[in-house]
Scaffold this active site. Structure first.
Site, short mmCIF file in Angstrom:
data_model
loop_
_atom_site.label_atom_id
_atom_site.label_comp_id
_atom_site.label_asym_id
_atom_site.label_seq_id
_atom_site.Cartn_x
_atom_site.Cartn_y
_atom_site.Cartn_z
N ASP A 31 -31.12 -41.24 107.04
CA ASP A 31 -29.79 -41.63 107.54
C ASP A 31 -28.75 -40.69 106.91
O ASP A 31 -28.78 -40.40 105.72
CB ASP A 31 -29.50 -43.08 107.16
CG ASP A 31 -28.32 -43.64 107.92
OD1 ASP A 31 -28.51 -44.58 108.71
OD2 ASP A 31 -27.18 -43.14 107.73
N ILE A 32 -27.84 -40.22 107.74
CA ILE A 32 -26.85 -39.24 107.28
C ILE A 32 -25.83 -39.86 106.32
O ILE A 32 -25.20 -39.15 105.53
CB ILE A 32 -26.17 -38.58 108.52
CG1 ILE A 32 -25.68 -37.19 108.19
CG2 ILE A 32 -25.08 -39.45 109.10
CD1 ILE A 32 -25.34 -36.35 109.43
N GLU A 97 -24.47 -49.09 116.08
CA GLU A 97 -23.63 -47.99 116.59
C GLU A 97 -24.39 -47.10 117.57
O GLU A 97 -23.78 -46.52 118.46
CB GLU A 97 -23.15 -47.11 115.42
CG GLU A 97 -22.20 -47.82 114.49
CD GLU A 97 -21.94 -47.04 113.20
OE1 GLU A 97 -22.44 -45.90 113.08
OE2 GLU A 97 -21.24 -47.58 112.35
N VAL A 98 -25.69 -46.95 117.33
CA VAL A 98 -26.50 -46.08 118.18
C VAL A 98 -27.45 -46.95 118.99
O VAL A 98 -28.28 -47.68 118.41
CB VAL A 98 -27.29 -45.04 117.35
CG1 VAL A 98 -28.10 -44.14 118.26
CG2 VAL A 98 -26.35 -44.22 116.47
N HIS A 102 -33.74 -48.69 116.52
CA HIS A 102 -34.18 -48.05 115.27
C HIS A 102 -34.27 -49.08 114.17
O HIS A 102 -33.51 -50.04 114.13
CB HIS A 102 -33.23 -46.91 114.88
CG HIS A 102 -31.79 -47.32 114.82
ND1 HIS A 102 -31.00 -47.45 115.95
CD2 HIS A 102 -31.00 -47.66 113.79
CE1 HIS A 102 -29.79 -47.83 115.61
NE2 HIS A 102 -29.76 -47.98 114.30
N HIS A 104 -33.97 -49.67 110.22
CA HIS A 104 -33.47 -49.14 108.94
C HIS A 104 -34.49 -49.47 107.85
O HIS A 104 -34.94 -50.62 107.73
CB HIS A 104 -32.15 -49.80 108.56
CG HIS A 104 -30.98 -49.42 109.41
ND1 HIS A 104 -30.06 -48.47 109.02
CD2 HIS A 104 -30.58 -49.85 110.64
CE1 HIS A 104 -29.13 -48.35 109.96
NE2 HIS A 104 -29.42 -49.18 110.95
P1 AMP Z 1 -26.80 -48.59 113.49
O1 AMP Z 1 -25.50 -49.01 112.87
O2 AMP Z 1 -27.90 -49.60 113.23
O3 AMP Z 1 -26.68 -48.21 114.95
O4 AMP Z 1 -27.27 -47.33 112.68
C1 AMP Z 1 -26.98 -46.02 113.07
C2 AMP Z 1 -27.18 -45.19 111.84
O5 AMP Z 1 -27.26 -43.82 112.24
C3 AMP Z 1 -26.04 -45.28 110.82
O6 AMP Z 1 -26.55 -45.80 109.58
C4 AMP Z 1 -25.55 -43.83 110.68
O7 AMP Z 1 -25.23 -43.49 109.36
C5 AMP Z 1 -26.75 -43.05 111.19
N1 AMP Z 1 -26.45 -41.73 111.75
C6 AMP Z 1 -25.40 -41.38 112.53
N2 AMP Z 1 -25.48 -40.07 112.86
C7 AMP Z 1 -26.61 -39.59 112.28
C8 AMP Z 1 -27.24 -38.31 112.23
N3 AMP Z 1 -26.73 -37.24 112.90
N4 AMP Z 1 -28.39 -38.18 111.52
C9 AMP Z 1 -28.90 -39.24 110.86
N5 AMP Z 1 -28.36 -40.47 110.86
C10 AMP Z 1 -27.22 -40.64 111.55
#
Ligand code: AMP
Length: 114
Positions: A31-32, A97-98, A102, A104
């Site tokens: 995770d970034i 957010e994505v 996925h 965690h």
């Molecule tokens: P969620 O809130 O469950 O959708 O988690 C999305 C996660 O993706 C967050 O913890 C972000 O920090 C992570 N994230 C966003 N952009 C990237 C990226 N380019 N590479 C790796 N992780 C990312």
């Protein structure tokens, strides 16, 4: 319009990520914005396994969360990590957010660098 999410682009190596595990079914990358010493995201790679969120699971995709959990379990065992948290954020209200399902993986134990 491009319906592909950020994680499609990471999966397809269009956007770089620190990949720590990959096989035919699953990819895991760092995770970034890590919230623990180790913070990884596990995704299913196959298009037929794509589902935006736990809220969208169907009979056809019901196996996907279990596949992700099983790979996370195997990865942890291989790494000698015996304490970790596994979390799915579900929907905007759940902090998602994505919209590419996925898992965690968070631990205060570190991944061995290869
Ligand atoms: P969620 O809130 O469950 O959708 O988690 C999305 C996660 O993706 C967050 O913890 C972000 O920090 C992570 N994230 C966003 N952009 C990237 C990226 N380019 N590479 C790796 N992780 C990312």
């Amino acid at each position: 319009m491009d319906e592909r999410t950020l994680f499609h682009k990471i999966r397809d190596r269009e956007i770089p990520a620190a990949v720590v595990f990959e096989d035919d079914e699953v990819m895991a990358f760092k995770d970034i914005h890590p919230k623990a010493a180790t913070h990884l995201l596990f995704i299913a790679k196959k298009d037929r396994d794509f589902v935006p969120s736990i809220a969208d699971l169907t009979e056809a995709t019901a196996h996907v969360p279990l596949v992700l959990i099983r790979k996370a379990q195997k990865f942890a065992k291989e790494q000698g990590i015996d304490g970790y948290k596994l979390t799915f954020h579900v929907g905007k209200g759940g902090g998602q957010e994505v919209f590419y399902l996925h898992l965690h993986f968070l631990s205060e134990q570190k991944v061995k660098e290869s």
